[in-house]
Write an enzyme that holds these catalytic residues in place. Sequence first.
Site, short mmCIF file in Angstrom:
data_model
loop_
_atom_site.label_atom_id
_atom_site.label_comp_id
_atom_site.label_asym_id
_atom_site.label_seq_id
_atom_site.Cartn_x
_atom_site.Cartn_y
_atom_site.Cartn_z
N ASP A 183 0.85 -1.19 0.00
CA ASP A 183 0.00 0.00 0.00
C ASP A 183 0.89 1.25 0.00
OD1 ASP A 183 -2.36 1.44 0.06
OD2 ASP A 183 -2.71 1.18 2.20
N GLU A 194 2.64 4.72 -4.33
CA GLU A 194 2.68 5.54 -5.55
C GLU A 194 4.01 6.28 -5.73
OE1 GLU A 194 -0.97 4.24 -4.44
OE2 GLU A 194 0.11 5.72 -3.26
N ASP A 222 -8.76 3.38 -2.43
CA ASP A 222 -9.67 3.83 -1.38
C ASP A 222 -10.98 4.35 -1.97
OD1 ASP A 222 -7.77 3.16 0.47
OD2 ASP A 222 -6.95 5.18 0.63
#
Length: 777
Positions: free
Chosen positions: A402, A405, A486
């Site tokens: 997670d 990015e 999300d």
Amino acid sequence: MPEFVGQMPKTPLPWTTVQPVQRLEINPQQIQIWSENCQMRLSILADNLIRVRLTPNHQFRPRRSWAITPEDTDFELVKYTVNDTPEFLEVTTAQMQIKLEKSSLKLSCFDSVNRPFAEDLGCCWRASEIAAWKKIEPDEEFYGFGERTGLLSKRGQRLTNWTTDSLDYDTLTDAMYQSIPFFMALRPQVGYGILLNDSHWSQFDMGAAQPETWQMLAQNDELDYYVIYGPAPAQILATYSQITGRMPLPPRWALGYQQCRWSYRSESEVRELAAQFRQRQIPCDVIHLDIDYMDGFRVFTWHPERFANPTQLIADLAQQGFKVVTIVDPGVKYQPDGHYSVLESGLEQDCFVRHADGSIFHGYVWPDRAVFPDFMRPQVRHWWAEQHRALTDAGVAGIWNDMNEPALNDRPFGDPGVKIPLPLDAPQGDAAEQTTHRETHNLYGLMMASAAAEALAQQRPSQRSFVLTRSGTAGIQRWSAVWTGDNQSRWEHLELSLPMLCNLGLSGIAFVGADIGGFAGEASPELFARWMQVGILYPMMRAHSTITSRPHEPWVYGERVEQICRKYIELRYRLLPYLYSLFWQASVTGAPILRPLLYEFPQDPQVKHLADQVMLGSALMAAPVLRPGVTCRSVYLPAGDWFDWWTGEQITGGRHILAEAPLEQMPLYVKAGAVIPMAPVTQQSQIPAQLQIKIWPGTGEWTLYEDDGDSFDYQTGSFATTTFQVELTAEQAIVQISRSGSWQPCPTRVELVGWGEQALEPDRDNHELRFSPPVQN
């Protein structure tokens, strides 16, 4: 170069255009072309695949070790002919023709009956930007582009390729967690794919600026892209996945239902969760642990009180049939006190990203001040993989990546902060091929996922594992499954999930899912029930919720919703033999598992924008309810005969029908001639004790794939395939069955729906079964 990626100068510099060809050189695989101000290279890699490179520089960029595509020389030589005239250079393969205009270097492609596609309108460059424009045909639509919200087709949109923490995304969000610079263009009888082979910031304009023109633009000094010809999506994806890689066959348990929450905060809470699933007889295979299993959010640690004995916990869960997947973030807490071995070893081995001046970069994430590994370096990936032993030694079977990015702030979480990237001028990679984060930003999640896959392969060498990632780029399917980040507990996000997942599938990523129930916010009982129905179609079926919302377990919404959830999760488990065969297809051909109707019916104009109906493989079509209060809905049935899954009613296609859809029922249809293997209901995925092969009257074919579902023995031949060919004549239905492979298949009965059932003889590899039509009353 603009100071910030994607920001154009206030007064753009003029474009430099291509000058005419001066000379060219024809080689067995490549054609090298020089003009007065640039050079171009055409690589003919397959009968339906070419690579185009153009640069105003003296030489092309060298290949990086992290490249997502193979070397041109890795392809077998293709036979092609060349016709060189003063005006044009024409290259012809068995499937397509490429025509290059020498005065402008404009490139046009044609299929075998001279229909044009990917037709150049020009190529220009300026100030470290390079762009190409191509013609949009009147009836052309565009699909893929990775993870995108909004409509299924992206014609008329501008789409940015830059991995971004897109919390609170909606239908208008542009850049998202995944950056996949690939799309396919489809029109009747003609299709092609484009892969922009560039990790820099880039953008596709699919007719937003000029309705009849699409543009690709990269902040780079070289244009590098592949053109894939294919009249239908399946051929395009087969070639695309050949050059970017295909997903490995996952463990069977990863196809089961997965339960997650931010967070199950203690061992006792996890044990109670597992007990509830088994006591309520709701099938489940996986429990995810979010960031609170860690000690102070320090990655690769366990909380000493709440998870005092993770090895015993995971062993006990395994006895109940559960696997454990733990979250891993890239930010390493900066705690230089000698008590955090991950940080100390990383500093000792110089594993973290530095500023251009040589100082270590710091940002803020969950553990507060943090440093970030430079995953572009192989030795850093090996170091990161080794850190996973803190998890795998305890029995963890999967890794959930997670915040990669990467997502970070300029000040501690909780304070009003600004999302920032790693410094764009930060050096990354080994000295021999060092570049900056400007080039590698979109690769960060991909390389982190590859490190996780490396860890699991080394530390669990006899068992298949599961990796899940939020961020990635083209080729991520080689290392990881993907979820859509999300999302929110809103009907709009339930509806958004289908085109998002379908376009990910059309981008080569088959193992995909969205958080069932929505991650943020409060799902109503009706929304959760409808989302669970849709969730059985997701290749990765996981419910998840944030710490600030109610839990998303099937029983929290009352008895009626619990019964609906149990019914559909049980259906998912009954369909596991069919799903597992679809995963095998994806691993071999690159085919998506969840498909828009246009994938199966590309010549049907009714389906080119249809996103609220989906195919699960080639046989099952679902028309889920995606709006509140709806108890019936319009369903489009493509041409041919269909059967209602629930009632068995045969319906003629090529039209719209009105389907009943009370809360307990999702409209579901089966193609005539479909073959669907089904297993008995179990509480966790396992090799079934027996199989029921359900066949719906008609003509069709299906191959069932079987292996042990857990080991790598299939790679050395320990598997079986059984092909069922169904033919319906006026007198009877004939089912030809042929089997190959060393794996001993399950005991099997074949049922022609409405016509009867027969058992297969276990000692024969080939069978012919004949069914007589039912007696009409």
